[in-house]
Design a protein around this motif. Structure first.
Motif, PDB file in Angstrom:
ATOM      1  N   LYS A  15      35.255  -6.573 -26.375  1.00 36.01           N
ATOM      2  CA  LYS A  15      34.288  -5.543 -25.708  1.00 36.01           C
ATOM      3  C   LYS A  15      33.364  -6.310 -24.661  1.00 36.01           C
ATOM      4  O   LYS A  15      33.198  -7.626 -24.840  1.00 36.01           O
ATOM      5  CB  LYS A  15      33.278  -5.408 -27.048  1.00 36.01           C
ATOM      6  N   ALA A  16      33.317  -5.597 -23.650  1.00 40.04           N
ATOM      7  CA  ALA A  16      32.588  -6.101 -22.542  1.00 40.04           C
ATOM      8  C   ALA A  16      31.442  -5.070 -21.944  1.00 40.04           C
ATOM      9  O   ALA A  16      31.727  -4.020 -22.020  1.00 40.04           O
ATOM     10  CB  ALA A  16      33.588  -5.956 -21.260  1.00 40.04           C
ATOM     11  N   THR A  17      30.182  -5.820 -21.734  1.00 39.26           N
ATOM     12  CA  THR A  17      29.077  -4.843 -21.370  1.00 39.26           C
ATOM     13  C   THR A  17      28.575  -5.435 -19.998  1.00 39.26           C
ATOM     14  O   THR A  17      28.115  -6.487 -20.057  1.00 39.26           O
ATOM     15  CB  THR A  17      28.063  -5.003 -22.570  1.00 39.26           C
ATOM     16  N   TRP A  18      28.458  -4.325 -19.005  1.00 34.62           N
ATOM     17  CA  TRP A  18      27.703  -4.669 -17.773  1.00 34.62           C
ATOM     18  C   TRP A  18      26.147  -4.582 -18.371  1.00 34.62           C
ATOM     19  O   TRP A  18      25.801  -3.437 -18.144  1.00 34.62           O
ATOM     20  CB  TRP A  18      28.403  -3.862 -16.832  1.00 34.62           C
ATOM     21  N   LEU A  19      25.702  -5.637 -18.188  1.00 30.90           N
ATOM     22  CA  LEU A  19      24.021  -5.609 -18.669  1.00 30.90           C
ATOM     23  C   LEU A  19      23.369  -4.661 -17.862  1.00 30.90           C
ATOM     24  O   LEU A  19      22.306  -4.256 -18.344  1.00 30.90           O
ATOM     25  CB  LEU A  19      23.613  -7.027 -19.321  1.00 30.90           C
ATOM     26  N   ASP A  20      23.390  -4.819 -16.627  1.00 33.75           N
ATOM     27  CA  ASP A  20      22.401  -4.294 -15.576  1.00 33.75           C
ATOM     28  C   ASP A  20      22.979  -2.825 -15.357  1.00 33.75           C
ATOM     29  O   ASP A  20      22.078  -2.170 -14.336  1.00 33.75           O
ATOM     30  CB  ASP A  20      22.526  -4.977 -14.287  1.00 33.75           C
ATOM     31  N   GLU A  21      23.979  -2.368 -15.848  1.00 32.01           N
ATOM     32  CA  GLU A  21      24.592  -0.911 -15.716  1.00 32.01           C
ATOM     33  C   GLU A  21      24.361  -0.029 -16.968  1.00 32.01           C
ATOM     34  O   GLU A  21      24.695   1.158 -16.626  1.00 32.01           O
ATOM     35  CB  GLU A  21      25.948  -0.927 -15.072  1.00 32.01           C
ATOM     36  N   GLY A  22      24.154  -0.685 -17.900  1.00 34.16           N
ATOM     37  CA  GLY A  22      24.107   0.378 -19.223  1.00 34.16           C
ATOM     38  C   GLY A  22      25.497   0.943 -19.646  1.00 34.16           C
ATOM     39  O   GLY A  22      25.412   1.948 -20.160  1.00 34.16           O
ATOM     40  N   ALA A  23      26.309   0.117 -19.338  1.00 31.46           N
ATOM     41  CA  ALA A  23      27.884   0.467 -19.609  1.00 31.46           C
ATOM     42  C   ALA A  23      28.946  -0.456 -20.019  1.00 31.46           C
ATOM     43  O   ALA A  23      28.355  -1.735 -19.666  1.00 31.46           O
ATOM     44  CB  ALA A  23      28.334   1.375 -18.498  1.00 31.46           C
ATOM     45  N   GLY A  24      29.900  -0.046 -20.627  1.00 25.53           N
ATOM     46  CA  GLY A  24      30.931  -1.130 -21.027  1.00 25.53           C
ATOM     47  C   GLY A  24      32.153  -0.595 -21.175  1.00 25.53           C
ATOM     48  O   GLY A  24      32.298   0.560 -21.140  1.00 25.53           O
ATOM     49  N   MET A  25      33.149  -1.469 -21.841  1.00 28.36           N
ATOM     50  CA  MET A  25      34.351  -0.961 -22.056  1.00 28.36           C
ATOM     51  C   MET A  25      34.819  -1.723 -23.434  1.00 28.36           C
ATOM     52  O   MET A  25      34.510  -2.865 -23.722  1.00 28.36           O
ATOM     53  CB  MET A  25      35.303  -0.951 -21.083  1.00 28.36           C
ATOM     54  N   ILE A  26      35.622  -1.231 -24.203  1.00 27.17           N
ATOM     55  CA  ILE A  26      36.553  -1.878 -25.266  1.00 27.17           C
ATOM     56  C   ILE A  26      38.045  -1.779 -24.931  1.00 27.17           C
ATOM     57  O   ILE A  26      38.703  -0.725 -24.735  1.00 27.17           O
ATOM     58  CB  ILE A  26      36.236  -1.035 -26.382  1.00 27.17           C
ATOM     59  N   LEU A  27      38.548  -2.990 -24.897  1.00 27.02           N
ATOM     60  CA  LEU A  27      39.903  -3.034 -24.810  1.00 27.02           C
ATOM     61  C   LEU A  27      40.700  -3.436 -25.902  1.00 27.02           C
ATOM     62  O   LEU A  27      40.249  -4.190 -26.680  1.00 27.02           O
ATOM     63  CB  LEU A  27      40.170  -4.373 -23.591  1.00 27.02           C
ATOM     64  N   ASP A  28      41.492  -2.428 -26.226  1.00 23.53           N
ATOM     65  CA  ASP A  28      42.229  -2.635 -27.634  1.00 23.53           C
ATOM     66  C   ASP A  28      43.751  -2.793 -27.411  1.00 23.53           C
ATOM     67  O   ASP A  28      44.045  -2.022 -26.567  1.00 23.53           O
ATOM     68  CB  ASP A  28      41.560  -1.427 -28.491  1.00 23.53           C
ATOM     69  N   TRP A  29      44.458  -3.427 -28.432  1.00 13.97           N
ATOM     70  CA  TRP A  29      45.881  -3.440 -28.344  1.00 13.97           C
ATOM     71  C   TRP A  29      46.341  -3.720 -29.588  1.00 13.97           C
ATOM     72  O   TRP A  29      45.563  -3.945 -30.639  1.00 13.97           O
ATOM     73  CB  TRP A  29      46.374  -4.333 -27.238  1.00 13.97           C
ATOM     74  N   ASP A  30      47.712  -3.769 -29.899  1.00 12.96           N
ATOM     75  CA  ASP A  30      48.361  -4.230 -30.994  1.00 12.96           C
ATOM     76  C   ASP A  30      48.190  -5.660 -31.355  1.00 12.96           C
ATOM     77  O   ASP A  30      49.426  -6.253 -30.606  1.00 12.96           O
ATOM     78  CB  ASP A  30      49.575  -3.594 -31.185  1.00 12.96           C
ATOM     79  N   ARG A  31      47.530  -6.228 -31.784  1.00 13.55           N
ATOM     80  CA  ARG A  31      47.287  -7.767 -32.046  1.00 13.55           C
ATOM     81  C   ARG A  31      48.512  -8.556 -32.911  1.00 13.55           C
ATOM     82  O   ARG A  31      48.487  -9.492 -32.686  1.00 13.55           O
ATOM     83  CB  ARG A  31      45.868  -8.139 -32.461  1.00 13.55           C
TER      84      ARG A  31
END
Length: 323
Positions: free
Chosen positions: A230-246
């Motif tokens: 999980k990555a969150t751009w703190l000054d932009e109020g947005a983020g993304m979740i990178l998921d895959w078969d671990r």
């Protein structure tokens, strides 16, 4: 080179035939545009074909089969030293990250590309599909690997995300068994248990909050991943979740570079954070990943086994969110 544009209710993306690179992506988050992927400032301008494909068009997501790049290293921790004399794999990250792929099918919200491998490779063919998720600000990617013969091979996915301007304003969250600093970059302790305390020569750095300020380059591997990233751009109020078969790709390599590469085409311009799901020992020579090494001796696979009877299918997704 050709390109295909994906458009759907929650965004727009561009996929290139060169290295099957995701060149651009904009997610729509409640009327706000969010662009999480990195993009090289020289994209579309490099004509020197001696520069490999994914560097000429260094966008936000491509695949690496094999993962290896490597090359000899004069110094390394004792447990790695005997392995670090292997030559550089070429092309770096395999034909997948260099060659022109063929677009075999496409529609408004998806594209499928294919690449045949040389007869010397255990890989026969790759197919890569990038598709917009109709009901969400998300991209789903599928890599199908067809084998010519049974063999182990290192594999990596290579999303690269945009670094904010201010240090520490991109927060990373993930659970993992243990982390290792790249053996080329070790000047003391190599292992860590938290992204907040990654060992470095001048004391630990907080890789859970990037960019790292004065430190331009850092490469680590999170082994035994137990969660998405999980990555969150703190000054932009947005983020993304990178998921895959671990179960297939049990590690995540983090490659942080903040204007830290000076040779062409980089020229000290590039800023990006690679968050790379891998079955590999870092980005070292493929023979290191497919043989005994300090990571797979601890039960974390550094290669996958491919066979002609059954294609190997590897999926990953990037889902954007408002925070």
């Amino acid at each position: 080179m050709s390109e295909h544009v994906l458009k759907w209710a929650h965004g727009e993306a561009v996929v290139l035939s060169t290295a099957a690179v995701l060149a651009d992506c904009r997610f729509n988050l409640g009327g706000k545009a969010f662009l999480p992927f990195a993009r090289a400032p020289w994209m579309g301008t490099v004509t020197d074909m001696s520069i490999i494909g994914h560097l000429r068009e260094l966008g936000g997501d491509f695949v690496c089969v094999p993962m290896g790049s490597g090359g000899p290293a004069p110094q390394a921790p004792p447990e790695w030293a005997a392995l670090m004399d292997r030559p550089r794999d070429w092309p770096i990250h395999g034909p997948a990250a260099d060659e022109e792929w063929t677009i075999v099918s496409a529609d408004a919200s998806s594209v499928t590309l294919a690449l045949d491998y040389p007869e010397t490779s255990p890989v026969l063919r790759l197919e890569r599909r990038v598709a917009a998720r109709p009901d969400a600000p998300a991209l789903d990617s599928t890599l199908t690997l067809f084998a010519r013969r049974a063999a182990p091979i290192s594999v990596g996915l290579h999303p690269i995300f945009r670094l904010p301007e201010q240090p520490g304003r991109l927060r990373l969250e993930a659970a993992f068994d243990f982390g290792l600093v790249h053996p080329r970059q070790v000047a003391g302790e190599q292992e860590f248990s938290s992204l907040a305390t990654v060992p470095q020569a001048n004391g630990p750095v907080d890789l859970s909050h990037s960019p790292l300020g004065s430190q331009k380059n850092l490469n680590v591997q999170l082994c035994g991943m137990r969660s998405p990233m999980k990555a969150t751009w703190l000054d932009e109020g947005a983020g993304m979740i990178l998921d895959w078969d671990r179960a297939q790709l049990p590690s995540l390599q983090i490659w942080h570079t903040d204007r830290g590469v000076d040779v062409p085409p980089w020229n000290g311009q590039y800023r990006g954070l690679g968050l790379e799901p891998i079955a590999a020992a870092f980005d070292l020579n493929d023979a290191i990943s497919t043989g005994p090494n300090p990571i797979n001796r601890r039960g974390v696979a550094t290669a996958i086994d491919i066979a002609p009877e059954t294609p190997t299918i590897i999926r990953h997704s990037v889902v954007a969110f408002s925070s």
